[in-house]
Design a protein around this motif. Structure first.
Motif, short mmCIF file in Angstrom:
data_model
loop_
_atom_site.label_atom_id
_atom_site.label_comp_id
_atom_site.label_asym_id
_atom_site.label_seq_id
_atom_site.Cartn_x
_atom_site.Cartn_y
_atom_site.Cartn_z
N MET A 1 0.85 -1.20 0.00
CA MET A 1 0.00 0.00 0.00
C MET A 1 0.89 1.25 0.00
N ASP A 2 0.66 2.15 -0.95
CA ASP A 2 1.50 3.34 -1.02
C ASP A 2 1.08 4.36 0.04
N THR A 3 1.85 5.44 0.14
CA THR A 3 1.64 6.42 1.22
C THR A 3 0.27 7.07 1.13
N ARG A 4 -0.17 7.41 -0.06
CA ARG A 4 -1.47 8.05 -0.21
C ARG A 4 -2.60 7.12 0.25
N ASP A 5 -2.50 5.87 -0.11
CA ASP A 5 -3.52 4.90 0.31
C ASP A 5 -3.50 4.70 1.82
N ARG A 6 -2.32 4.67 2.41
CA ARG A 6 -2.23 4.53 3.87
C ARG A 6 -2.90 5.70 4.58
N ILE A 7 -2.70 6.90 4.04
CA ILE A 7 -3.33 8.08 4.65
C ILE A 7 -4.85 7.97 4.52
#
Length: 203
Positions: A1-7
């Protein structure tokens, strides 16, 4: 999961669980395992983050509900071609309950948006509009075929949405107060809701 998705996942859990007002960018950043500045790099503000969370939730729910009913347009001809409306309603109820069990934060977000009202509720309504129009046409085809009682399809949609969401989000509410509902409890609630809806829709 990339950073944007984690946020987005952390924000969804926070907005759908604690509520918008009780959520902060600091807590969302902490839950994401990143710095607040990184959240602001991707979204700019708490409002922008809320918009992105709403858009993703509406898109995910719409895709799941369309898939549940195989996303076919209602037939325009006679009864032999008309959709099995009750089967479609049942498929949607089952899909919503799957979200209630697997992703309760999504339904919690919708409940929170309803509480907040405009402009967030307007955004949800606009996002769901294509799905609502498809559902309206689907119900009208069912009424024309005599498969369900004739009534105002939009009023029927609002009433059905409110009833399904009210029952389905009981799962999320129970979890919020520390009570873990069992799968058996959820199945019983779903069965009783389907029985109620069938008696209301099918003459």
């Amino acid at each position: 999961m990339d950073t944007r998705d984690r946020i987005l996942e952390a924000a969804l859990a926070s907005f759908g669980g604690r509520g918008y007002d009780a959520s902060s960018l600091d807590s969302i950043a902490r839950d994401s395992g990143i710095r607040k500045q990184t959240v602001l790099y991707y979204f700019g503000s708490k409002d922008a983050l809320m918009e992105a969370v709403i858009d993703r939730t509406v898109a995910d729910l719409t895709a799941a509900l369309l898939a549940a009913t195989e996303a076919g347009p209602p037939a325009a001809g006679g009864e032999a071609e008309s959709p099995d409306v009750w089967a479609g309603v049942e498929a949607i109820v089952r899909a919503v309950f799957r979200f209630a069990v697997r992703r309760p934060e999504m339904l919690g977000l919708l409940r929170e948006v309803t509480r907040l009202g405009p402009p967030w509720m307007d955004r949800v309504r606009d996002g769901f509009e294509p799905l609502v129009e498809r559902a309206r046409a689907y119900l009208e085809a069912g009424m024309e075929s005599g498969r369900i009682r004739r009534c105002d399809p939009r009023l029927l949609l609002v009433s059905t949405y409110s009833t399904v969401m009210g029952v389905a989000t009981e799962v999320e509410v129970l979890r919020a107060v520390g009570v873990e509902p069992t799968l058996r409890d959820t199945v019983i609630r779903r069965r009783e809701l389907l029985r109620f809806l069938r008696s209301a829709l099918v003459g």
